[in-house]
Design a protein around this motif. Structure first.
Motif, PDB file in Angstrom:
ATOM      1  N   ILE A 318      -1.690   7.318   7.379  1.00  0.00           N
ATOM      2  CA  ILE A 318      -3.091   7.720   7.534  1.00  0.00           C
ATOM      3  C   ILE A 318      -3.330   9.093   6.909  1.00  0.00           C
ATOM      4  O   ILE A 318      -4.312   9.308   6.193  1.00  0.00           O
ATOM      5  CB  ILE A 318      -3.493   7.719   9.026  1.00  0.00           C
ATOM      6  CG1 ILE A 318      -3.533   6.283   9.557  1.00  0.00           C
ATOM      7  CG2 ILE A 318      -4.843   8.400   9.235  1.00  0.00           C
ATOM      8  CD1 ILE A 318      -3.767   6.171  11.046  1.00  0.00           C
ATOM      9  N   PHE A 335     -12.915   7.059   9.233  1.00  0.00           N
ATOM     10  CA  PHE A 335     -11.827   6.117   9.498  1.00  0.00           C
ATOM     11  C   PHE A 335     -11.924   4.894   8.596  1.00  0.00           C
ATOM     12  O   PHE A 335     -10.909   4.397   8.081  1.00  0.00           O
ATOM     13  CB  PHE A 335     -11.870   5.698  10.973  1.00  0.00           C
ATOM     14  CG  PHE A 335     -10.881   4.632  11.321  1.00  0.00           C
ATOM     15  CD1 PHE A 335      -9.519   4.918  11.445  1.00  0.00           C
ATOM     16  CD2 PHE A 335     -11.286   3.314  11.525  1.00  0.00           C
ATOM     17  CE1 PHE A 335      -8.601   3.921  11.760  1.00  0.00           C
ATOM     18  CE2 PHE A 335     -10.372   2.312  11.835  1.00  0.00           C
ATOM     19  CZ  PHE A 335      -9.028   2.625  11.959  1.00  0.00           C
ATOM     20  N   PHE A 364      -4.965   6.778  14.673  1.00  0.00           N
ATOM     21  CA  PHE A 364      -5.973   7.728  14.229  1.00  0.00           C
ATOM     22  C   PHE A 364      -6.393   8.639  15.389  1.00  0.00           C
ATOM     23  O   PHE A 364      -6.481   9.872  15.245  1.00  0.00           O
ATOM     24  CB  PHE A 364      -7.181   6.952  13.685  1.00  0.00           C
ATOM     25  CG  PHE A 364      -8.236   7.799  13.028  1.00  0.00           C
ATOM     26  CD1 PHE A 364      -8.068   8.264  11.737  1.00  0.00           C
ATOM     27  CD2 PHE A 364      -9.404   8.115  13.706  1.00  0.00           C
ATOM     28  CE1 PHE A 364      -9.047   9.034  11.126  1.00  0.00           C
ATOM     29  CE2 PHE A 364     -10.376   8.879  13.103  1.00  0.00           C
ATOM     30  CZ  PHE A 364     -10.204   9.342  11.812  1.00  0.00           C
TER      31      PHE A 364
END
Length: 418
Positions: A318, A335, A364
Motif C-alpha cells: 500500500i 484508498f 489501510f
C-alpha cells in the motif's frame, strides 16, 4: 585473551565512562584560551569579588552547550581561591518561578550558609527584608553572594517581584552580590520589565555548539588512555594506536558529520561517545569503527523505520503504491486510487500477493492508526475509501525500511528503485 588483558579492558571502559560523565574533565580542554567563556566568566565574577562590586550577567545558548558545566567550573575554582569571600545561592526556574517560593528558597539557603534558624512561616516581605539585611551584612564582611538563576526566562514571567527585589537590593553601596542568569532563550533580557532592565548590567556570554573540529579534538582527548595509569603499558600503547587510526579514518569523520548535522551540542556528542565505549568488545579490549557506527544508529533512532520493520507485506504494498502515485504527480489520491495502482502492479508482474479489498482496507486503517499515513483533508463525513490521504514517510526512509523488513518481496524494492 589473557585474564590480565580482560581486566585491563574493563578498567579502561570504566575510565572512559568516568571521563565522559565528568564535566570538569570535558570542559577543561577548552578553558586554556583567554577568549573562552570560562575565562571571561571567571574574570567578571572574580573582579566582582576582589573589587567588592555588584554585577549581573546572562549565560545564553542552546541546551547542551555547557553553560551550567562551565559555570560550575568557575564557581568551583573561585571557591578554592576565595573560600571565605563567596557564598553561592542556586535557584531553578522550573522549581522556583513563583516569587514567594523563590524568595523563601533564598532565605532558606542563606540561613543554612550562615547557620541561622529558618522560618517557614515568614511572608514574602519578611524574606525580602531578610535577604536585603543579609546582603548588607555580607557586604560589610567583604563577602560576595552569588545568585545562580537557572532557566532565567521563567523568572521573567509574571510581576518579576523576585528579580526586582534582588536587583534593587544590589543598588545599595553596602551590598555585595553577583546575579548569574542561565537561559536557552537568546532574548531573555528582553523579557524583563523596564524597572528590572534598568537595574541589570546587560552583560551576556553566548554559548554556541562546538565546531566539528572541536568534536574531533574532544574525542581524541577523551578516548586516548593515559600512559601514567595503572593499566598495562603494552595494552595502553595498543589501545591508543587503534584509537589514533580510527580518529584519522575518513569514515569516522563522516559518522561525526552525520551526528553533528542533526545535533552538534556537547551533550549529544558525549552520549554518542558513551554509547560507542559501551560497544567495546571486552574479548579484544579494543575499539573499532563499528563501535562508532553502532553508537550513531542508537543515537539516530528513527521511529518510522522501526515501524516499517513490523509492517505486513500488504501494508508495504500500500505504501509503495502511494509513493508511485506521488511520483506520477498525482497530487490527491485516496484508498480507491491506491487499490487501482495495487491492481496495476499485480496485473503487470503477476505477483502472488493478491488480497481482497476488505483485507486491504483493514491494512489501510492499520497504517492510519500507526501514523505512517494520514488524511489530507477534514472530510469527516466521507467514507474512508473516498478521503484524500498522504504518506508520512520520505522516499529514502521507505526504501531503507523495505530493505530492513525481512519479509519484504523483492519486487517492492525493484519498484522503489525504478
Amino acid at each position: 585473551m589473557s585474564l590480565k588483558k580482560a581486566v585491563a579492558a574493563e578498567e579502561a571502559v570504566v575510565l572512559l565512562r568516568t571521563r565522559i560523565c565528568n564535566p570538569n574533565f570535558i570542559f577543561s580542554l577548552f578553558n586554556d584560551s583567554s577568549d573562552s567563556n570560562y575565562s571571561k566568566l571567571k574574570f567578571i565574577v572574580s573582579s566582582s569579588v576582589t573589587e567588592a562590586c555588584n554585577n549581573s550577567i546572562l549565560l545564553l545558548g542552546p541546551r547542551g552547550c555547557g553553560k551550567i558545566a562551565v559555570l560550575d567550573l568557575v564557581l568551583e575554582d573561585l571557591l578554592k581561591e576565595y573560600p571565605e569571600m563567596i557564598s553561592v545561592i542556586k535557584l531553578n526556574g522550573l522549581l522556583h518561578c513563583d516569587d514567594n517560593c523563590a524568595i523563601k528558597e533564598i532565605a532558606r539557603q542563606l540561613c543554612i550558609e550562615h547557620e541561622l534558624m529558618f522560618s517557614k512561616m515568614a511572608s514574602f516581605d519578611d524574606n525580602s527584608q531578610f535577604m536585603i539585611d543579609m546582603l548588607r551584612e555580607c557586604g560589610l564582611a567583604h563577602k560576595t553572594v552569588i545568585f545562580v538563576l537557572d532557566e532565567f526566562d521563567l523568572f521573567a514571567q509574571g510581576k518579576q517581584r523576585l528579580l526586582y527585589s534582588l536587583l534593587d537590593a544590589m543598588q545599595s553601596v553596602s551590598s555585595q552580590a553577583v546575579v548569574i542568569g542561565v537561559s536557552c532563550r537568546l532574548d531573555a533580557d528582553q523579557l524583563l520589565e523596564k524597572r528590572v532592565r534598568s537595574r541589570f548590567s546587560h552583560r551576556k556570554l553566548l554559548f554556541l555548539p562546538p565546531q566539528k573540529e572541536d568534536l574531533q579534538r574532544l574525542a581524541k582527548y577523551i578516548l586516548l588512555l593515559p600512559t601514567d595509569s595503572s593499566l598495562p603499558p603494552d595494552y595502553v600503547l595498543e589501545f591508543n594506536s587503534r584509537i589514533s587510526n580510527i580518529l584519522a579514518d575518513k569514515r569516522l569523520i563522516e559518522v561525526i558529520d552525520k551526528l553533528s548535522d542533526s545535533d552538534s551540542t556537547f551533550s549529544n556528542f558525549l552520549r554518542f561517545l558513551f554509547s560507542a565505549v559501551s560497544y567495546i568488545d571486552l574479548k579484544t579490549g579494543l575499539m573499532t569503527l563499528d563501535n562508532f557506527k553502532s553508537a550513531l544508529s542508537t543515537i539516530h533512532r528513527q521511529p518510522k523505520l522501526d515501524c516499517l520493520k513490523d509492517c505486513s507485506i500488504l501494508e508495504l504494498y500500500i505504501m509503495v503504491c502511494m509513493k508511485r502515485l506521488e511520483v506520477k504527480e498525482q497530487e490527491s489520491y485516496n484508498f480507491n486510487s491506491v487499490m487501482k495502482e495495487y491492481k496495476t502492479i499485480h496485473d503487470s508482474f503477476q505477483t502472488s500477493d493478491n488480497y481482497s479489498r476488505s483485507v486491504c482496507l483493514r491494512a489501510f486503517e492499520h497504517l492510519l492508526e500507526r501514523q505512517l499515513i494520514e488524511f489530507a483533508d477534514r472530510g469527516h463525513n466521507q467514507s474512508i475509501e473516498f478521503r484524500s490521504v498522504k504518506l508520512l514517510i520520505a522516499p529514502s526512509e521507505l526504501h531503507q525500511g523495505l530493505k530492513s523488513n525481512r519479509s519484504c518481496p523483492a519486487i517492492l524494492q525493484k519498484l522503489m528503485e525504478s
